[in-house]
Write an enzyme that holds these catalytic residues in place. Structure first.
Site, short mmCIF file in Angstrom:
data_model
loop_
_atom_site.label_atom_id
_atom_site.label_comp_id
_atom_site.label_asym_id
_atom_site.label_seq_id
_atom_site.Cartn_x
_atom_site.Cartn_y
_atom_site.Cartn_z
N ASP A 1 9.90 5.70 -10.51
CA ASP A 1 9.72 6.17 -11.53
C ASP A 1 10.45 7.54 -11.55
OD1 ASP A 1 8.07 4.33 -11.95
OD2 ASP A 1 5.90 5.93 -11.75
N LYS B 1 -0.56 -4.31 -3.16
CA LYS B 1 -1.84 -3.98 -2.50
C LYS B 1 -2.05 -2.33 -2.78
CE LYS B 1 -5.04 -1.97 0.50
NZ LYS B 1 -6.05 -1.49 0.93
N SER C 1 0.61 -1.40 0.05
CA SER C 1 0.18 -0.45 0.27
C SER C 1 0.77 1.46 0.22
CB SER C 1 -1.78 -0.04 0.76
OG SER C 1 -1.72 0.84 0.58
#
Length: 422
Positions: free
Chosen positions: A304, A318, A293
């Site tokens: 990224d 998740k 999460s």
């Protein structure tokens, strides 16, 4: 929604096999399945009249609500007042229990991660362990909230778990003594050769502030900091705002994460503000299968933006957003309303974050080695001419924490490559 409930009430009030042209026309207009509502009414009436024990309508209706949510996904749930309180307590950083984050998979309670320095972690509970029984109660068929209620209890009382682990032939019994679980979400230390280490165990409301303070302490102790390891292993997630704050500490601008619901207009972007708390120094993020999460949001954002090297193993996956919708009488509905996406548009859900460098699970034992003869061992050898330097004391980090040892080695390599490039 109100119209649906009105129709449901009317369907319950009508004889099971009766037909009402006005109700049927309204149902067709609103695409409401009146036939199914009548079946529901029939089932409820049969239970009320034929079940072995008398059961009140309130209990039946609450069970129906739970069943309606149970088939949606593992994280949507109906929260009673006590369960709603527990959810609020868990974000404040202190509660009573055994100290592990769990989820529901295929009808069984599965450990996402044990929390640091808790009865669960001290007993050797690991991520992906499956809990078959809690005391004398089988968990198959339970809701997640019901299982959590059984795990919690008075401090000092024992709870017996039947635990199955992948690769083992039969379950084993583990007895845990419940304790007060205080979640210190951030801890830090200085590693060898001026490298810093910050571990985040769970994201709470003030985690971003706590991480910043921890890094400031490290830099005060070691002004010539060379790099940092951010440890998110076995971090089950927590508050979205805490994850955004932590990622923002290391980014100057750009998107951190966005959520996307069913409608295109439901997209919400979370962006970074200017300022890197370590001024662009090398950063390694350490993850494993227990990272879920909010911790996946941080790892994905830094990956990224190529701000950090992600090291370890693929994360839990998740990537769904739960919205807590308060209901009357202090109840609430925890409903999955969106998915998380990394800045590059990758969905975290059911896939997780794949590390840049994979470190497989390993146990290292340091072995004594016999080294060959060196120049310094020869009689009458010439001195080096330099002032003798004391070597670093032997470090058993590799045997204590192999993943961290590898992360530190990678961090050193990044620092050296940058230094030589200049």
């Amino acid at each position: 929604m109100k119209r649906f409930l009105c129709l449901a009430t009317l369907a319950l009030a009508l004889p099971v096999h009766a037909s009402n042209p006005g109700l049927d026309a309204m149902a067709r207009q609103q695409d409401i399945p009146v036939t199914e509502l009548r079946v529901f009414a029939e089932v409820m009436e049969r239970i009320r009249s034929a079940y072995v024990e008398e059961i009140d309508d309130r209990t039946l209706l609450e069970a129906a609500i739970r069943g309606m949510l149970l088939d949606l996904d593992p994280h949507s749930a109906y929260l009673t007042p006590n369960e709603f309180d527990d959810l609020q307590v868990s974000t404040s950083g202190e509660f009573g229990g055994v100290g592990m984050e769990v989820t529901m998979e295929d009808g069984f309670v599965t450990v996402v991660t044990p929390l640091d320095d808790t009865p669960a972690s001290r007993a050797g509970i690991q991520a992906s362990d499956i809990i078959l029984k809690i005391d004398d109660t089988f968990v198959k068929g339970m809701t997640l909230n019901e299982a959590v209620e059984l795990l919690r209890g008075e401090i000092g009382t024992d709870v017996e778990l039947s635990v199955m682990r992948d690769g083992e032939d039969k379950p084993r019994t583990v007895t845990l003594t419940r304790d007060r679980i205080r979640i210190q979400s951030v801890r830090s230390e200085r590693l060898e050769d001026s490298y810093g280490y910050v571990r985040v165990t769970q994201f709470q409301n003030n985690t971003g502030r706590d991480v910043q303070r921890a890094i400031e302490r490290i830099r005060q102790e070691q002004p010539a900091l060379k790099g940092l390891v951010l440890d998110l292993r076995n971090n089950p997630g927590g508050v979205l705002g805490g994850a955004v704050q932590v990622a923002d500490l290391f980014l100057d601008d750009g998107l951190i994460v966005y959520t996307q619901g069913r409608d295109a207009e439901s997209r919400i972007n979370y962006g970074a503000s200017r300022g890197d708390v370590i001024d662009g120094l090398p950063l390694v993020v350490l993850v494993n299968g227990g990272s879920a999460s909010a911790s996946e949001i941080v790892a994905g954002a830094l990956q990224d933006h190529t701000r950090a090297v992600v090291v370890g193993r693929r994360t839990f996956g998740k990537g769904s957003v739960q919205t807590v919708l308060p209901l009357h009488e202090d109840r609430a509905l925890k409903l999955t309303t969106a998915r998380y996406y990394t800045p590059n548009g990758r969905s975290i859900q059911a896939d997780g974050i794949h590390p840049d460098i994979t470190v497989n699970v390993a146990r290292v034992e340091l072995m004594e080695t016999r080294e060959g003869i060196r120049e310094a061992d020869l009689p009458h050898h010439l001195a080096s001419g330099d002032t003798p330097q004391e070597g670093n004391a032997p470090d058993d980090l590799a045997s204590r924490d192999y993943d961290l040892y590898q992360a530190l080695s990678i961090l050193k390599g990044i620092h050296l490559s940058r230094q030589r490039a200049h």
